[in-house]
Design a protein around this motif. Sequence first.
Motif, PDB file in Angstrom:
ATOM      1  N   ILE A  32       0.840  -1.198   0.000  1.00  0.00           N
ATOM      2  CA  ILE A  32       0.000   0.000   0.000  1.00  0.00           C
ATOM      3  C   ILE A  32       0.873   1.246   0.000  1.00  0.00           C
ATOM      4  O   ILE A  32       1.778   1.376   0.820  1.00  0.00           O
ATOM      5  CB  ILE A  32      -0.918   0.020   1.240  1.00  0.00           C
ATOM      6  CG1 ILE A  32      -1.839  -1.199   1.246  1.00  0.00           C
ATOM      7  CG2 ILE A  32      -1.744   1.313   1.272  1.00  0.00           C
ATOM      8  CD1 ILE A  32      -2.641  -1.358   2.535  1.00  0.00           C
ATOM      9  N   CYS A  37      -3.224   6.495  -0.696  1.00  0.00           N
ATOM     10  CA  CYS A  37      -4.410   5.920  -0.048  1.00  0.00           C
ATOM     11  C   CYS A  37      -5.173   6.972   0.745  1.00  0.00           C
ATOM     12  O   CYS A  37      -4.620   7.635   1.603  1.00  0.00           O
ATOM     13  CB  CYS A  37      -3.979   4.781   0.876  1.00  0.00           C
ATOM     14  SG  CYS A  37      -5.327   4.139   1.888  1.00  0.00           S
ATOM     15  N   LYS A  38      -6.441   7.098   0.403  1.00  0.00           N
ATOM     16  CA  LYS A  38      -7.381   7.863   1.239  1.00  0.00           C
ATOM     17  C   LYS A  38      -8.381   6.829   1.711  1.00  0.00           C
ATOM     18  O   LYS A  38      -9.182   6.359   0.905  1.00  0.00           O
ATOM     19  CB  LYS A  38      -8.079   8.962   0.420  1.00  0.00           C
ATOM     20  CG  LYS A  38      -7.132   9.913  -0.267  1.00  0.00           C
ATOM     21  CD  LYS A  38      -6.318  10.719   0.735  1.00  0.00           C
ATOM     22  CE  LYS A  38      -5.327  11.620  -0.009  1.00  0.00           C
ATOM     23  NZ  LYS A  38      -4.200  11.984   0.868  1.00  0.00           N
ATOM     24  N   PRO A  39      -8.332   6.452   2.946  1.00  0.00           N
ATOM     25  CA  PRO A  39      -8.968   5.199   3.387  1.00  0.00           C
ATOM     26  C   PRO A  39     -10.468   5.072   3.076  1.00  0.00           C
ATOM     27  O   PRO A  39     -11.322   5.332   3.886  1.00  0.00           O
ATOM     28  CB  PRO A  39      -8.730   5.187   4.894  1.00  0.00           C
ATOM     29  CG  PRO A  39      -7.625   6.136   5.123  1.00  0.00           C
ATOM     30  CD  PRO A  39      -7.688   7.157   4.047  1.00  0.00           C
ATOM     31  N   CYS A  40     -10.729   4.614   1.861  1.00  0.00           N
ATOM     32  CA  CYS A  40     -12.113   4.407   1.426  1.00  0.00           C
ATOM     33  C   CYS A  40     -12.596   3.001   1.790  1.00  0.00           C
ATOM     34  O   CYS A  40     -13.772   2.701   1.680  1.00  0.00           O
ATOM     35  CB  CYS A  40     -12.205   4.600  -0.086  1.00  0.00           C
ATOM     36  SG  CYS A  40     -11.234   3.402  -1.023  1.00  0.00           S
ATOM     37  N   VAL A  41     -11.673   2.148   2.162  1.00  0.00           N
ATOM     38  CA  VAL A  41     -11.859   0.749   2.555  1.00  0.00           C
ATOM     39  C   VAL A  41     -12.470  -0.149   1.469  1.00  0.00           C
ATOM     40  O   VAL A  41     -12.968  -1.228   1.766  1.00  0.00           O
ATOM     41  CB  VAL A  41     -12.612   0.565   3.904  1.00  0.00           C
ATOM     42  CG1 VAL A  41     -11.866   1.253   5.015  1.00  0.00           C
ATOM     43  CG2 VAL A  41     -14.052   1.028   3.838  1.00  0.00           C
ATOM     44  N   VAL A  42     -12.410   0.277   0.212  1.00  0.00           N
ATOM     45  CA  VAL A  42     -12.868  -0.581  -0.884  1.00  0.00           C
ATOM     46  C   VAL A  42     -12.057  -1.879  -0.889  1.00  0.00           C
ATOM     47  O   VAL A  42     -12.609  -2.972  -1.027  1.00  0.00           O
ATOM     48  CB  VAL A  42     -12.745   0.147  -2.239  1.00  0.00           C
ATOM     49  CG1 VAL A  42     -12.893  -0.819  -3.400  1.00  0.00           C
ATOM     50  CG2 VAL A  42     -13.798   1.248  -2.329  1.00  0.00           C
ATOM     51  N   CYS A  43     -10.755  -1.767  -0.711  1.00  0.00           N
ATOM     52  CA  CYS A  43      -9.901  -2.959  -0.712  1.00  0.00           C
ATOM     53  C   CYS A  43     -10.331  -3.928   0.384  1.00  0.00           C
ATOM     54  O   CYS A  43     -10.368  -5.141   0.180  1.00  0.00           O
ATOM     55  CB  CYS A  43      -8.440  -2.573  -0.548  1.00  0.00           C
ATOM     56  SG  CYS A  43      -8.130  -1.506   0.880  1.00  0.00           S
ATOM     57  N   ILE A  60      -4.370   2.101   6.815  1.00  0.00           N
ATOM     58  CA  ILE A  60      -4.926   0.798   6.466  1.00  0.00           C
ATOM     59  C   ILE A  60      -3.779  -0.218   6.405  1.00  0.00           C
ATOM     60  O   ILE A  60      -2.644   0.134   6.055  1.00  0.00           O
ATOM     61  CB  ILE A  60      -5.705   0.903   5.137  1.00  0.00           C
ATOM     62  CG1 ILE A  60      -6.720  -0.211   5.021  1.00  0.00           C
ATOM     63  CG2 ILE A  60      -4.782   0.970   3.935  1.00  0.00           C
ATOM     64  CD1 ILE A  60      -7.955   0.174   4.273  1.00  0.00           C
ATOM     65  N   CYS A  77      -8.784  -1.081  -6.025  1.00  0.00           N
ATOM     66  CA  CYS A  77      -8.466   0.212  -5.410  1.00  0.00           C
ATOM     67  C   CYS A  77      -8.694   1.339  -6.413  1.00  0.00           C
ATOM     68  O   CYS A  77      -8.062   1.382  -7.470  1.00  0.00           O
ATOM     69  CB  CYS A  77      -7.010   0.238  -4.943  1.00  0.00           C
ATOM     70  SG  CYS A  77      -6.521   1.876  -4.338  1.00  0.00           S
ATOM     71  N   PRO A  78      -9.583   2.281  -6.104  1.00  0.00           N
ATOM     72  CA  PRO A  78      -9.898   3.340  -7.061  1.00  0.00           C
ATOM     73  C   PRO A  78      -8.785   4.376  -7.219  1.00  0.00           C
ATOM     74  O   PRO A  78      -8.812   5.180  -8.155  1.00  0.00           O
ATOM     75  CB  PRO A  78     -11.164   3.980  -6.464  1.00  0.00           C
ATOM     76  CG  PRO A  78     -11.089   3.694  -5.011  1.00  0.00           C
ATOM     77  CD  PRO A  78     -10.398   2.364  -4.888  1.00  0.00           C
ATOM     78  N   ARG A  79      -7.810   4.348  -6.318  1.00  0.00           N
ATOM     79  CA  ARG A  79      -6.738   5.338  -6.372  1.00  0.00           C
ATOM     80  C   ARG A  79      -5.409   4.746  -6.831  1.00  0.00           C
ATOM     81  O   ARG A  79      -4.387   5.434  -6.826  1.00  0.00           O
ATOM     82  CB  ARG A  79      -6.566   5.986  -5.001  1.00  0.00           C
ATOM     83  CG  ARG A  79      -7.834   6.703  -4.526  1.00  0.00           C
ATOM     84  CD  ARG A  79      -7.616   7.383  -3.206  1.00  0.00           C
ATOM     85  NE  ARG A  79      -6.607   8.431  -3.303  1.00  0.00           N
ATOM     86  CZ  ARG A  79      -6.853   9.679  -3.659  1.00  0.00           C
ATOM     87  NH1 ARG A  79      -8.071  10.050  -3.946  1.00  0.00           N
ATOM     88  NH2 ARG A  79      -5.878  10.553  -3.711  1.00  0.00           N
ATOM     89  N   ALA A  81      -3.554   2.725  -5.306  1.00  0.00           N
ATOM     90  CA  ALA A  81      -2.638   2.850  -4.171  1.00  0.00           C
ATOM     91  C   ALA A  81      -2.021   1.525  -3.741  1.00  0.00           C
ATOM     92  O   ALA A  81      -1.238   1.504  -2.793  1.00  0.00           O
ATOM     93  CB  ALA A  81      -3.378   3.487  -2.996  1.00  0.00           C
ATOM     94  N   ILE A  82      -2.398   0.430  -4.421  1.00  0.00           N
ATOM     95  CA  ILE A  82      -1.830  -0.865  -4.038  1.00  0.00           C
ATOM     96  C   ILE A  82      -1.088  -1.442  -5.237  1.00  0.00           C
ATOM     97  O   ILE A  82      -1.644  -1.578  -6.325  1.00  0.00           O
ATOM     98  CB  ILE A  82      -2.916  -1.857  -3.580  1.00  0.00           C
ATOM     99  CG1 ILE A  82      -3.713  -1.267  -2.411  1.00  0.00           C
ATOM    100  CG2 ILE A  82      -2.285  -3.189  -3.182  1.00  0.00           C
ATOM    101  CD1 ILE A  82      -4.845  -2.143  -1.924  1.00  0.00           C
TER     102      ILE A  82
END
Length: 89
Positions: A32, A37-43, A60, A77-79, A81-82
């Motif tokens: 990550i 990462c803006k913690p949207c918690v989608v992952c 996260i 992940c929409p950003r 970030a992973i």
Amino acid sequence: MSIDLIRGGVAHNLGTAAIMNTGSWRVFKPIIDHEKCKPCVVCSQYCPDGIVRYEKGKEISIDYYYCKGCGICAHECPRGAIEMVREGV
Ligand code: SF4
Ligand code: SF4
């Protein structure tokens, strides 16, 4: 070991999921980027093993003991970030 299925498909007395070191299967490891990462918690919602953790006010994190490296978290992940990185490199 047998698993008794009841109506509704709920399995009781599941086997060894809690004690298996499934992280030892991994070829690629999700990393990550906490800057992105803006913690949207989608992952966390998509991880089939439920091992992406988020606590308010903390970064996260992934429990690598269980992470099998399937890459779903990185895919969803929409950003972006992973990143999946080959183990041992
Ligand atoms: S999906 Fe991506 S941006 Fe959202 S919490 Fe997970 S790593 Fe962060
Ligand atoms: S790689 Fe797969 S098992 Fe590991 S944290 Fe991501 S979704 Fe979960």
